[in-house]
Write a protein that holds these residues in place. Structure first.
Motif, PDB file in Angstrom:
ATOM      1  N   GLU A   1     -15.241 -98.483  -0.635  1.00 20.50           N
ATOM      2  CA  GLU A   1     -14.298 -99.406  -1.248  1.00 20.50           C
ATOM      3  C   GLU A   1     -14.981-100.457  -2.112  1.00 20.50           C
ATOM      4  O   GLU A   1     -14.328-101.153  -2.896  1.00 20.50           O
ATOM      5  N   TRP A   2     -16.305-100.593  -1.990  1.00 22.38           N
ATOM      6  CA  TRP A   2     -17.002-101.665  -2.695  1.00 22.38           C
ATOM      7  C   TRP A   2     -16.968-101.541  -4.211  1.00 22.38           C
ATOM      8  O   TRP A   2     -16.835-102.557  -4.908  1.00 22.38           O
ATOM      9  N   PRO A   3     -17.113-100.355  -4.793  1.00 22.07           N
ATOM     10  CA  PRO A   3     -17.026-100.294  -6.265  1.00 22.07           C
ATOM     11  C   PRO A   3     -15.735-100.897  -6.806  1.00 22.07           C
ATOM     12  O   PRO A   3     -15.754-101.655  -7.780  1.00 22.07           O
ATOM     13  N   GLN A   4     -14.622-100.599  -6.165  1.00 24.51           N
ATOM     14  CA  GLN A   4     -13.345-101.165  -6.619  1.00 24.51           C
ATOM     15  C   GLN A   4     -13.313-102.669  -6.412  1.00 24.51           C
ATOM     16  O   GLN A   4     -12.873-103.417  -7.288  1.00 24.51           O
ATOM     17  N   HIS A   5     -13.801-103.146  -5.264  1.00 24.49           N
ATOM     18  CA  HIS A   5     -13.753-104.574  -4.972  1.00 24.49           C
ATOM     19  C   HIS A   5     -14.594-105.381  -5.957  1.00 24.49           C
ATOM     20  O   HIS A   5     -14.221-106.499  -6.327  1.00 24.49           O
ATOM     21  N   LEU A   6     -15.727-104.819  -6.380  1.00 21.67           N
ATOM     22  CA  LEU A   6     -16.633-105.550  -7.262  1.00 21.67           C
ATOM     23  C   LEU A   6     -16.470-105.177  -8.725  1.00 21.67           C
ATOM     24  O   LEU A   6     -17.122-105.771  -9.588  1.00 21.67           O
ATOM     25  N   GLY A   7     -15.619-104.204  -9.002  1.00 23.51           N
ATOM     26  CA  GLY A   7     -15.421-103.803 -10.387  1.00 23.51           C
ATOM     27  C   GLY A   7     -16.629-103.121 -10.986  1.00 23.51           C
ATOM     28  O   GLY A   7     -16.924-103.275 -12.178  1.00 23.51           O
ATOM     29  N   LEU A   8     -17.345-102.343 -10.164  1.00 28.47           N
ATOM     30  CA  LEU A   8     -18.548-101.655 -10.619  1.00 28.47           C
ATOM     31  C   LEU A   8     -18.378-100.155 -10.456  1.00 28.47           C
ATOM     32  O   LEU A   8     -17.683 -99.701  -9.542  1.00 28.47           O
ATOM     33  N   PRO A   9     -19.018 -99.352 -11.318  1.00 27.52           N
ATOM     34  CA  PRO A   9     -18.898 -97.892 -11.168  1.00 27.52           C
ATOM     35  C   PRO A   9     -19.544 -97.381  -9.889  1.00 27.52           C
ATOM     36  O   PRO A   9     -19.103 -96.389  -9.312  1.00 27.52           O
ATOM     37  N   GLN A  10     -20.603 -98.052  -9.435  1.00 21.71           N
ATOM     38  CA  GLN A  10     -21.248 -97.689  -8.182  1.00 21.71           C
ATOM     39  C   GLN A  10     -21.994 -98.900  -7.643  1.00 21.71           C
ATOM     40  O   GLN A  10     -22.303 -99.841  -8.384  1.00 21.71           O
ATOM     41  N   VAL A  11     -22.274 -98.884  -6.348  1.00 18.67           N
ATOM     42  CA  VAL A  11     -22.978-100.000  -5.724  1.00 18.67           C
ATOM     43  C   VAL A  11     -24.105 -99.448  -4.858  1.00 18.67           C
ATOM     44  O   VAL A  11     -24.055 -98.312  -4.399  1.00 18.67           O
ATOM     45  N   ASP A  12     -25.106-100.280  -4.653  1.00 15.95           N
ATOM     46  CA  ASP A  12     -26.227 -99.942  -3.778  1.00 15.95           C
ATOM     47  C   ASP A  12     -25.982-100.631  -2.436  1.00 15.95           C
ATOM     48  O   ASP A  12     -26.203-101.835  -2.295  1.00 15.95           O
ATOM     49  N   MET A  13     -25.506 -99.894  -1.450  1.00 20.24           N
ATOM     50  CA  MET A  13     -25.167-100.495  -0.162  1.00 20.24           C
ATOM     51  C   MET A  13     -26.396-101.025   0.563  1.00 20.24           C
ATOM     52  O   MET A  13     -26.317-102.008   1.302  1.00 20.24           O
ATOM     53  N   LEU A  14     -27.540-100.384   0.373  1.00 22.10           N
ATOM     54  CA  LEU A  14     -28.762-100.906   1.002  1.00 22.10           C
ATOM     55  C   LEU A  14     -29.092-102.289   0.456  1.00 22.10           C
ATOM     56  O   LEU A  14     -29.516-103.185   1.199  1.00 22.10           O
ATOM     57  N   ALA A  15     -28.895-102.491  -0.844  1.00 28.37           N
ATOM     58  CA  ALA A  15     -29.161-103.800  -1.452  1.00 28.37           C
ATOM     59  C   ALA A  15     -28.160-104.832  -0.939  1.00 28.37           C
ATOM     60  O   ALA A  15     -28.523-105.990  -0.681  1.00 28.37           O
ATOM     61  N   ILE A  16     -26.912-104.444  -0.783  1.00 32.39           N
ATOM     62  CA  ILE A  16     -25.914-105.358  -0.218  1.00 32.39           C
ATOM     63  C   ILE A  16     -26.283-105.733   1.211  1.00 32.39           C
ATOM     64  O   ILE A  16     -26.213-106.899   1.610  1.00 32.39           O
ATOM     65  N   ASP A  17     -26.678-104.750   1.998  1.00 29.27           N
ATOM     66  CA  ASP A  17     -27.068-105.018   3.387  1.00 29.27           C
ATOM     67  C   ASP A  17     -28.286-105.939   3.452  1.00 29.27           C
ATOM     68  O   ASP A  17     -28.357-106.821   4.322  1.00 29.27           O
ATOM     69  N   ARG A  18     -29.249-105.749   2.540  1.00 28.29           N
ATOM     70  CA  ARG A  18     -30.422-106.627   2.518  1.00 28.29           C
ATOM     71  C   ARG A  18     -30.018-108.055   2.188  1.00 28.29           C
ATOM     72  O   ARG A  18     -30.507-109.005   2.801  1.00 28.29           O
ATOM     73  N   TYR A  19     -29.107-108.194   1.221  1.00 28.14           N
ATOM     74  CA  TYR A  19     -28.650-109.539   0.869  1.00 28.14           C
ATOM     75  C   TYR A  19     -27.957-110.201   2.055  1.00 28.14           C
ATOM     76  O   TYR A  19     -28.195-111.368   2.359  1.00 28.14           O
ATOM     77  N   ARG A  20     -27.095-109.455   2.737  1.00 25.92           N
ATOM     78  CA  ARG A  20     -26.372-110.044   3.872  1.00 25.92           C
ATOM     79  C   ARG A  20     -27.326-110.427   4.998  1.00 25.92           C
ATOM     80  O   ARG A  20     -27.199-111.510   5.588  1.00 25.92           O
TER      81      ARG A  20
END
Length: 364
Positions: A64-83
């Motif tokens: 669901e993250w691409p839609q939430h952020l308005g991006l074609p794709q997301v790097d979930m590992l990078a999101i997890d590292r940020y969190r």
């Protein structure tokens, strides 16, 4: 517990399509920040509100993250590292904000912070309007951060480091803030002059990350006048122009040219620092030509046309309360910084905030 979790998720989902630039009307907070107890009390609640949004973001499914952020794709590992990194920073910030408070919980672990987020202290009725707007601010701010994190390092940005010697602002001590300005200098008598006058009147200074092209124009007329204008401030490199350095084949030559121009300013403290435009760089640039790449962790968004000077100041204040340390990024080729800083200095003059003298980094 389930109601609380649904509220966390709801706040994030409601705001993903809203205005992306976060700002918060600080007049909704009725108490003064100009004391250690006052600043720390406001800080604790801003930390908990951002932590609440951060926890809510964990409930969003990866697809669901691409839609939430308005991006074609997301790097979930990078999101997890940020969190994961943000939870550690929030814990350290909350601990610092609670150190002088006898009635505050003395948290030792992220798990304890997470439990406090799920069972937060009651907020009095007089703060209910602030609470709603603060939650909205932190949802929007988290969206800003996750949008950067989800793409890092393509493109790279200030959201994370590429090498261990990059300086972000989180390395400072609690309460320490370094002012920085990008994209100058302006022509004689312009925004740079107004900004340096404001700093001088307040007894403060900043790092001015100068761009080579406008700097060359100023040097061609009067290097001495520019040096007098910069006064007790420090200078560093913002490259030669707004060009994105990862796209430049001759980036080393551009940095060398930028360094030569900085050296041509007489009697001004020079730092061997490079701030890449928009924070975009490669790991290869680290330690090349300039000793350090220096980013920021508090972005004033002062060049955003949709934000007033007061909104910019309110955004900076709220993020100072949240992170309690850092490098604040302004621009000196626009009018908002010079207009916002006097009130910011006044509002925080007896708080735990300590403005860092840029000259302490002259040998670093």
């Amino acid at each position: 517990m389930m109601v609380r979790i649904l509220l966390l998720l709801g706040s994030l989902l409601v705001t993903v399509c809203a205005e992306p630039i976060a700002t918060l009307d600080r007049t909704l907070w009725p108490d003064s920040l100009a004391s250690h107890p006052g600043f720390n009390a406001a800080s604790r609640l801003e930390i908990l509100n951002f932590a609440s949004e951060l926890m809510g973001s964990e409930l969003v499914a990866p697809d669901e993250w691409p839609q939430h952020l308005g991006l074609p794709q997301v790097d979930m590992l990078a999101i997890d590292r940020y969190r994961a990194q943000s939870w550690l920073r929030l814990l350290a910030a909350f601990q610092a904000a609670s150190r002088e408070c006898r009635s505050c919980p003395q948290l030792k672990t992220v798990a304890e912070l997470r439990q406090l987020v799920l069972s937060p202290p009651a907020v009095p009725a007089r703060l209910q309007h602030w609470l709603a707007e603060s939650r909205l601010f932190h949802a929007r701010y988290l969206q800003e951060q996750l949008t950067l994190a989800a793409q890092f390092p393509h493109p790279s940005s200030e959201i994370a480091t590429l090498t261990s010697d990059e300086f972000t602002g989180y390395e400072l001590m609690d309460g320490e803030f370094l002012l920085s300005f990008d994209a100058g200098p302006t022509m004689a008598g312009g925004s740079t002059w107004r900004t340096t006058r404001v700093l001088s009147k307040a007894g403060q200074n900043a790092v001015f990350f100068l761009q080579g092209e406008p700097l060359a124009q100023r040097l061609s007329s009067s290097p001495e006048a520019l040096a007098q204008e910069l006064g007790e401030n420090c200078v560093a490199s913002n490259g030669m122009s707004e060009a994105l350095y990862p796209e430049l084949e001759n980036w080393r030559d551009a940095l060398r040219q930028s360094r030569r121009l900085l050296h041509a300013i007489p009697e001004v403290t020079q730092l061997s620092w490079f701030r890449p435009p928009q924070g975009q760089r490669t790991a290869e640039m680290s330690g090349q030509i300039f000793e350090r790449i220096v980013l920021w962790n508090i972005d004033s968004q002062d060049m955003s046309p949709g934000l007033s000077t007061q909104q910019v100041a309110d955004r900076v204040t709220t993020l100072m309360l949240l992170w309690r340390k850092g490098i604040i990024r302004w621009h000196d080729n626009g009018p908002k910084a010079a207009a916002a800083l006097p009130d910011l200095f006044l509002a925080l003059q007896t708080s735990p905030v300590r403005w860092v003298d840029c000259r302490t980094f002259a040998d670093h």
